[in-house]
Motif scaffolding. Structure first.
Motif, mmCIF file in Angstrom:
data_model
loop_
_atom_site.group_PDB
_atom_site.id
_atom_site.type_symbol
_atom_site.label_atom_id
_atom_site.label_comp_id
_atom_site.label_asym_id
_atom_site.label_seq_id
_atom_site.Cartn_x
_atom_site.Cartn_y
_atom_site.Cartn_z
ATOM 1 N N PHE A 1 0.945 -1.070 -0.078
ATOM 2 C CA PHE A 1 0.067 -0.038 0.179
ATOM 3 C C PHE A 1 0.794 1.330 0.025
ATOM 4 O O PHE A 1 0.508 2.197 -0.556
ATOM 5 C CB PHE A 1 -1.189 -0.121 1.375
ATOM 6 C CG PHE A 1 -1.655 1.084 1.321
ATOM 7 C CD1 PHE A 1 -2.791 1.423 0.598
ATOM 8 C CD2 PHE A 1 -1.219 2.230 2.282
ATOM 9 C CE1 PHE A 1 -3.601 2.661 0.759
ATOM 10 C CE2 PHE A 1 -2.080 3.475 2.568
ATOM 11 C CZ PHE A 1 -3.246 3.567 1.727
ATOM 12 N N ILE A 2 1.735 1.306 1.073
ATOM 13 C CA ILE A 2 2.973 2.569 0.712
ATOM 14 C C ILE A 2 3.668 2.542 -0.385
ATOM 15 O O ILE A 2 3.578 3.813 -0.949
ATOM 16 C CB ILE A 2 3.881 2.407 2.040
ATOM 17 C CG1 ILE A 2 3.204 2.316 3.379
ATOM 18 C CG2 ILE A 2 4.785 3.310 1.872
ATOM 19 C CD1 ILE A 2 4.241 2.037 4.640
ATOM 20 N N ALA A 3 4.138 1.554 -1.117
ATOM 21 C CA ALA A 3 4.471 1.537 -2.170
ATOM 22 C C ALA A 3 3.695 2.231 -3.497
ATOM 23 O O ALA A 3 3.990 2.974 -4.288
ATOM 24 C CB ALA A 3 4.955 0.210 -2.757
ATOM 25 N N ASP A 4 2.452 1.762 -3.408
ATOM 26 C CA ASP A 4 1.614 2.442 -4.527
ATOM 27 C C ASP A 4 1.098 3.741 -4.281
ATOM 28 O O ASP A 4 1.021 4.554 -4.952
ATOM 29 C CB ASP A 4 0.254 1.371 -4.463
ATOM 30 C CG ASP A 4 0.262 -0.042 -4.868
ATOM 31 O OD1 ASP A 4 1.401 -0.079 -5.682
ATOM 32 O OD2 ASP A 4 -0.400 -0.845 -4.518
ATOM 33 N N TRP A 5 1.168 4.001 -2.810
ATOM 34 C CA TRP A 5 1.067 5.385 -2.404
ATOM 35 C C TRP A 5 1.759 6.334 -3.044
ATOM 36 O O TRP A 5 1.595 7.385 -3.538
ATOM 37 C CB TRP A 5 0.758 5.619 -0.866
ATOM 38 C CG TRP A 5 0.589 6.906 -0.643
ATOM 39 C CD1 TRP A 5 1.265 7.870 -0.163
ATOM 40 C CD2 TRP A 5 -0.922 7.319 0.044
ATOM 41 N NE1 TRP A 5 0.602 9.216 0.159
ATOM 42 C CE2 TRP A 5 -0.757 8.782 0.340
ATOM 43 C CE3 TRP A 5 -2.118 6.962 -0.019
ATOM 44 C CZ2 TRP A 5 -1.680 9.716 0.854
ATOM 45 C CZ3 TRP A 5 -3.100 7.724 0.688
ATOM 46 C CH2 TRP A 5 -3.035 8.919 0.950
ATOM 47 N N VAL A 6 3.268 6.012 -2.709
ATOM 48 C CA VAL A 6 4.451 6.760 -3.211
ATOM 49 C C VAL A 6 4.398 6.967 -4.558
ATOM 50 O O VAL A 6 4.859 8.010 -5.295
ATOM 51 C CB VAL A 6 5.523 6.414 -2.661
ATOM 52 C CG1 VAL A 6 6.791 7.267 -2.857
ATOM 53 C CG2 VAL A 6 5.532 6.522 -1.028
ATOM 54 N N LEU A 7 4.031 5.870 -5.330
ATOM 55 C CA LEU A 7 4.332 5.590 -6.976
ATOM 56 C C LEU A 7 3.345 6.511 -7.378
ATOM 57 O O LEU A 7 3.405 6.940 -8.642
ATOM 58 C CB LEU A 7 4.147 4.333 -7.292
ATOM 59 C CG LEU A 7 5.014 3.223 -6.974
ATOM 60 C CD1 LEU A 7 5.028 1.974 -7.418
ATOM 61 C CD2 LEU A 7 6.561 3.691 -7.909
ATOM 62 N N GLY A 8 2.091 6.581 -6.668
ATOM 63 C CA GLY A 8 1.188 7.694 -7.238
ATOM 64 C C GLY A 8 1.414 9.179 -7.141
ATOM 65 O O GLY A 8 0.669 10.113 -7.325
ATOM 66 N N GLY A 9 2.699 9.424 -6.697
ATOM 67 C CA GLY A 9 3.212 10.455 -6.323
ATOM 68 C C GLY A 9 2.655 11.415 -5.162
ATOM 69 O O GLY A 9 2.817 12.663 -5.053
ATOM 70 N N ARG A 10 2.244 10.741 -4.260
ATOM 71 C CA ARG A 10 2.079 11.232 -2.827
ATOM 72 C C ARG A 10 2.979 11.147 -1.939
ATOM 73 O O ARG A 10 3.535 10.197 -1.859
ATOM 74 C CB ARG A 10 0.606 10.663 -2.489
ATOM 75 C CG ARG A 10 -0.605 10.484 -3.630
ATOM 76 C CD ARG A 10 -1.819 9.911 -3.259
ATOM 77 N NE ARG A 10 -2.845 9.701 -4.231
ATOM 78 C CZ ARG A 10 -2.438 8.933 -5.179
ATOM 79 N NH1 ARG A 10 -1.811 7.770 -5.241
ATOM 80 N NH2 ARG A 10 -3.507 8.760 -6.100
ATOM 81 N N PRO A 11 3.039 12.264 -0.926
ATOM 82 C CA PRO A 11 4.009 12.198 0.042
ATOM 83 C C PRO A 11 3.769 11.196 1.156
ATOM 84 O O PRO A 11 2.515 10.960 1.472
ATOM 85 C CB PRO A 11 4.056 13.736 0.819
ATOM 86 C CG PRO A 11 2.812 14.273 0.315
ATOM 87 C CD PRO A 11 2.176 13.627 -1.044
ATOM 88 N N ALA A 12 4.773 10.612 1.548
ATOM 89 C CA ALA A 12 4.529 9.682 2.888
ATOM 90 C C ALA A 12 5.582 9.921 3.982
ATOM 91 O O ALA A 12 6.849 10.138 3.388
ATOM 92 C CB ALA A 12 4.626 8.061 2.429
#
Length: 429
Positions: free
Chosen positions: A189-200
């Motif tokens: 989930f974190i990987a998909d979140w970051v790949l979508g250009g969103r900060p984590a």
């Protein structure tokens, strides 16, 4: 106010444009430079000719642009109400331009200059106020690990994710404890979140960003990957410290005549107070202050208890209370600045017995000596004067934040906030 209400009712897409920095700057230039210039010169397109008109337009353009840049840098620090810093930021930039006009005898249009300043302050105050009223930071949180500490933060909204599924309304960023043993589905989930250009953000970094405190668990944890931060800026800062101290010397001598007479009339003893403090790289030095307490010869060497100033301390004199509230008692330390023992801004130096005690009780306490101690600092503008061990630990976290984010913009913010505190007499004992 009616116009603000109409703007606040704009659709979300329009509000995103209104909240952009480039929109603020463009609006400021149009309202504070172009509009008053056209009004002042009756819309004559030929007005920017060499002379007072052209000089003024160039000057106010620089004042607006630099002031906006300083404001955006200052406003990024935790718990900053940016509207409170609009006036001092633009007073500073317009003031510098005015000094340039004065010292170099440059002609300028006074009515245009004043009108531009007033419109500039009004525009940026309302633009930032509108943006802050309509936006509040929102974070999605993975509920695993040490994320519980976020509950004490009141400056943002947090929503705990029940499952590794993207929420219907996407927040500004994701927060997770990257050191926790996260299940595979959450890692994907974190990987998909970051790949979508969103900060984590790691929860520790998020806490620093939102609270202005750094809880250092390992000495390697600073933003430069080095135990000795920002060498370049530290050298520049030293030059600025000396220049400011030299410029203030004449005012200091005049102030000493007035303050010294008041101290001597109020109580017996010397005008100045000297005390051994622990400073840069752990070196001992004698700090210089106006005396604010009844004179006790042993106090300067003093024990741990003698070095502590408690709330409503009976040793503080009548004049001393005024000097402490206004922070005027600290001004003689400009001589410590000239000698290289202190800076204007940095962690406050502690008395030797207190520093020894804190060092024995608190891990990494001595790391605060990696930069020159200051007359004012990040802990002072956030927390004020403290002596109890638990409060000192909180102060240490503020000092670590200052060291980690050591920069001219943080110093500018601390300087502005210090002036506000001096005016209000907050945090003194």
């Amino acid at each position: 106010m009616a116009s603000l209400a109409r703007i606040a009712a704009l659709p979300q897409g329009a509000m995103q444009i209104v909240g952009r920095g480039w929109f603020h700057l463009l609006g400021g230039l149009m309202l504070a430079v172009v509009a008053p210039a056209l009004i002042r010169y009756d819309g004559n397109p030929g007005f920017p000719q060499p002379g007072s008109a052209w000089n003024t337009i160039v000057g106010i353009t620089l004042a607006v642009s630099v002031g906006f840049h300083v404001l955006t840098k200052v406003a990024r620090f935790p718990e900053v109400r940016a509207t409170s810093y609009v006036f001092p930021c633009f007073v500073g930039t317009y003031g510098v331009v005015l000094l340039i006009f004065f010292f170099f005898r440059i002609d300028y249009a006074r009515s245009l200059f004043l009108g531009s300043f007033i419109l500039c302050v009004i525009w940026f105050f309302h633009a930032i106020l509108l943006t802050r009223l309509r936006t509040r930071a929102a974070f999605a949180v993975i509920p695993i690990g040490s994320v519980g500490r976020l509950r004490g933060v009141r400056t943002a909204d947090f929503s705990m994710l029940a499952s590794p599924v993207f929420p219907e309304r996407l927040p500004d960023a994701l927060i997770a404890d990257f050191r926790a043993d996260l299940p595979g589905e959450w890692e994907h989930f974190i990987a998909d979140w970051v790949l979508g250009g969103r900060p984590a953000y790691h929860v520790k970094d998020a806490m620093e960003m939102l609270t202005g405190r750094v809880d250092i668990e390992h000495l390697s944890e600073n933003s430069f990957g080095s135990l000795d931060p920002a060498l370049g800026y530290r050298n520049i800062k030293r030059v600025l410290d000396v220049l400011i101290a030299i410029l203030l010397l004449p005012a200091f001598f005049l102030l000493t005549l007035v303050v010294g007479a008041a101290i001597m009339l109020d109580s017996s003893g010397p005008v100045f107070f000297r005390q051994e403090r622990v400073g840069y790289r752990g070196r001992l030095f004698k700090v210089l202050k106006f005396r604010t307490m009844t004179h006790v010869p042993d106090l300067e060497a003093g024990s741990r208890e003698a070095a502590m100033t408690r709330t409503a301390d009976p040793r503080v004199t009548r004049v001393g209370r005024v000097l402490r509230r206004s922070r005027i008692d600290e001004i003689p330390q400009l001589f410590n600045v000239l000698k290289g023992e202190m800076s204007w801004i940095g962690p406050r130096p502690e008395a030797k017995p207190l520093s020894t005690w804190y060092g024995e009780e608190l891990p990494f306490y001595s790391y605060r000596h990696i930069v020159r101690p200051g007359i004012t600092g990040w802990a002072q503008v956030n927390q004020g004067h403290v002596v109890d061990m638990q409060d000192v630990l909180g102060k240490l976290h503020y000092d670590f934040y200052y060291i980690k984010y050591f920069s001219p913009w943080l110093d500018v913010f601390i300087a502005i906030r210090t002036l506000w505190i001096m005016a209000g007499g907050q945090g003194s004992r």
